[in-house]
Design a protein around this motif. Structure first.
Motif, mmCIF file in Angstrom:
data_model
loop_
_atom_site.group_PDB
_atom_site.id
_atom_site.type_symbol
_atom_site.label_atom_id
_atom_site.label_comp_id
_atom_site.label_asym_id
_atom_site.label_seq_id
_atom_site.Cartn_x
_atom_site.Cartn_y
_atom_site.Cartn_z
ATOM 1 N N LYS A 44 3.245 8.556 -1.923
ATOM 2 C CA LYS A 44 3.106 9.405 -3.110
ATOM 3 C C LYS A 44 3.436 8.629 -4.381
ATOM 4 C CE LYS A 44 5.763 12.573 -1.292
ATOM 5 N NZ LYS A 44 6.571 13.818 -1.160
ATOM 6 N N THR A 45 4.471 7.811 -4.326
ATOM 7 C CA THR A 45 4.849 7.024 -5.501
ATOM 8 C C THR A 45 3.773 5.997 -5.845
ATOM 9 O OG1 THR A 45 7.204 7.280 -5.011
ATOM 10 C CG2 THR A 45 6.589 5.451 -6.443
ATOM 11 N N GLU A 46 3.265 5.329 -4.825
ATOM 12 C CA GLU A 46 2.294 4.256 -5.058
ATOM 13 C C GLU A 46 0.974 4.772 -5.621
ATOM 14 O OE1 GLU A 46 4.061 1.375 -1.519
ATOM 15 O OE2 GLU A 46 2.425 2.765 -1.111
ATOM 16 N N VAL A 47 0.522 5.917 -5.137
ATOM 17 C CA VAL A 47 -0.764 6.423 -5.630
ATOM 18 C C VAL A 47 -0.638 6.866 -7.087
ATOM 19 C CG1 VAL A 47 -0.526 8.849 -4.924
ATOM 20 C CG2 VAL A 47 -2.780 7.796 -5.032
ATOM 21 N N VAL A 48 0.521 7.397 -7.477
ATOM 22 C CA VAL A 48 0.732 7.745 -8.885
ATOM 23 C C VAL A 48 0.753 6.479 -9.737
ATOM 24 C CG1 VAL A 48 2.373 8.715 -10.539
ATOM 25 C CG2 VAL A 48 1.908 9.920 -8.408
ATOM 26 N N ALA A 49 1.406 5.433 -9.242
ATOM 27 C CA ALA A 49 1.432 4.165 -9.975
ATOM 28 C C ALA A 49 0.024 3.605 -10.129
ATOM 29 C CB ALA A 49 2.322 3.162 -9.250
ATOM 30 N N VAL A 71 -5.040 -2.234 -9.151
ATOM 31 C CA VAL A 71 -5.345 -0.796 -9.183
ATOM 32 C C VAL A 71 -5.922 -0.355 -7.844
ATOM 33 C CG1 VAL A 71 -6.749 0.998 -10.255
ATOM 34 C CG2 VAL A 71 -5.693 -0.773 -11.675
ATOM 35 N N VAL A 72 -6.857 -1.127 -7.319
ATOM 36 C CA VAL A 72 -7.486 -0.810 -6.037
ATOM 37 C C VAL A 72 -6.432 -0.711 -4.934
ATOM 38 C CG1 VAL A 72 -8.971 -1.745 -4.221
ATOM 39 C CG2 VAL A 72 -9.751 -1.744 -6.589
ATOM 40 N N ARG A 73 -5.497 -1.666 -4.928
ATOM 41 C CA ARG A 73 -4.497 -1.686 -3.857
ATOM 42 C C ARG A 73 -3.592 -0.458 -3.921
ATOM 43 N NH1 ARG A 73 -1.294 -6.658 -1.246
ATOM 44 N NH2 ARG A 73 -3.443 -6.946 -0.623
ATOM 45 N N TYR A 74 -3.101 -0.132 -5.114
ATOM 46 C CA TYR A 74 -2.121 0.957 -5.217
ATOM 47 C C TYR A 74 -2.763 2.336 -5.290
ATOM 48 C CZ TYR A 74 1.766 -2.203 -5.434
ATOM 49 O OH TYR A 74 2.699 -3.149 -5.094
ATOM 50 N N LYS A 75 -3.930 2.426 -5.909
ATOM 51 C CA LYS A 75 -4.572 3.732 -6.035
ATOM 52 C C LYS A 75 -5.306 4.138 -4.764
ATOM 53 C CE LYS A 75 -8.022 6.255 -8.731
ATOM 54 N NZ LYS A 75 -9.037 6.184 -9.787
ATOM 55 N N SER A 76 -5.788 3.144 -4.010
ATOM 56 C CA SER A 76 -6.647 3.479 -2.875
ATOM 57 C C SER A 76 -6.173 2.900 -1.549
ATOM 58 C CB SER A 76 -8.074 3.005 -3.164
ATOM 59 O OG SER A 76 -8.942 3.406 -2.141
ATOM 60 N N ALA A 77 -6.004 1.565 -1.474
ATOM 61 C CA ALA A 77 -5.767 0.925 -0.180
ATOM 62 C C ALA A 77 -4.488 1.420 0.491
ATOM 63 C CB ALA A 77 -5.735 -0.585 -0.337
#
Length: 225
Positions: A44-49, A71-77
């Motif tokens: 949850k924290t990473e996707v918000v970041a 962005v790709v790594r934290y928002k999606s992967a």
């Protein structure tokens, strides 16, 4: 906008409820709940970041390939592949070694998934994808496609990106530039390299992993919608 924020908060609350309910329905997993929740909270924290970095990127003229991939790594992967695998492994009682090995699969696979999504968002068939082509371009998102387009294009191409990215009327011209300057080809190469890294990590886990994760890898990267 206020309603959308409230709905997002509600979704986060329901996520916690769903995890708790699932664990209560399976008492055998209760001893592993603490570790699973750690990965769930990180997710949850990473996707918000990642979403924050995505929003910030739209306020800047350019972003580098490294920045776009962050962005790709934290928002999606992490959100789509890595942390869900970690949660499942933790609930099954896995120790650090398989958890780390799953990251070696999940991160390149999740990144390839998002890059394929970016490509389909610009060049996919709306009748197949179910969404209009060019939405990311209309919104002015600094995706990896855009970062790749900045690298080889000339001053006129960079001016086109500055003037047209983030406008509805500029979508065809920006899409043409992405294709003509080699950015699309470069991102396809990125996807292939990430897919190869994920495949190697799956093989390192053994035959059982290939049976389970192999189809996931194909579905994530070789798709038309």
């Amino acid at each position: 906008m206020s309603a959308a924020v409230l709905i997002g908060d509600l979704m986060l609350s329901w996520c916690d409820e769903m995890l708790t309910t699932a664990i209560l329905d399976s008492p055998s997993m209760s001893e592993h709940i603490g570790r699973a929740r750690t990965y769930f909270d990180l997710c949850k924290t990473e996707v918000v970041a990642g979403q924050f970095l995505d929003v910030v990127g739209q306020t800047r003229q350019t972003v580098s390939w490294d920045e776009a991939m962050t962005v790709v790594r934290y928002k999606s992967a992490k959100y789509t592949v890595e942390r869900p695998l970690h949660i499942g492994a933790a609930l099954a009682g896995a120790d650090d070694q398989p958890i780390d090995a799953l990251s070696a699969v999940a991160l390149p696979l999740g990144e390839a998934f998002q890059l394929r999504d970016d490509v389909l968002g610009v060049f996919g068939d709306p009748a197949v994808t179910g969404k209009p082509a060019g939405d990311d371009l209309r919104e002015g998102k600094r995706t990896v496609l855009i970062a790749r387009a900045h690298e080889p294009t000339d001053d006129a191409g960079r001016q086109l990106l500055r003037d047209s990215l983030g406008t509805a009327e500029g979508v065809p011209a920006v899409a043409d530039l992405i294709r003509s300057c080699g950015a699309l080809e470069a991102v396809e190469h990125d996807i292939s390299a990430l897919e190869a890294a994920a495949d190697a990590a799956i093989d390192a886990l053994g035959p059982a992993a290939r049976d389970v994760l192999g189809p996931l890898a194909l579905t994530a990267t070789r798709r038309s919608r």
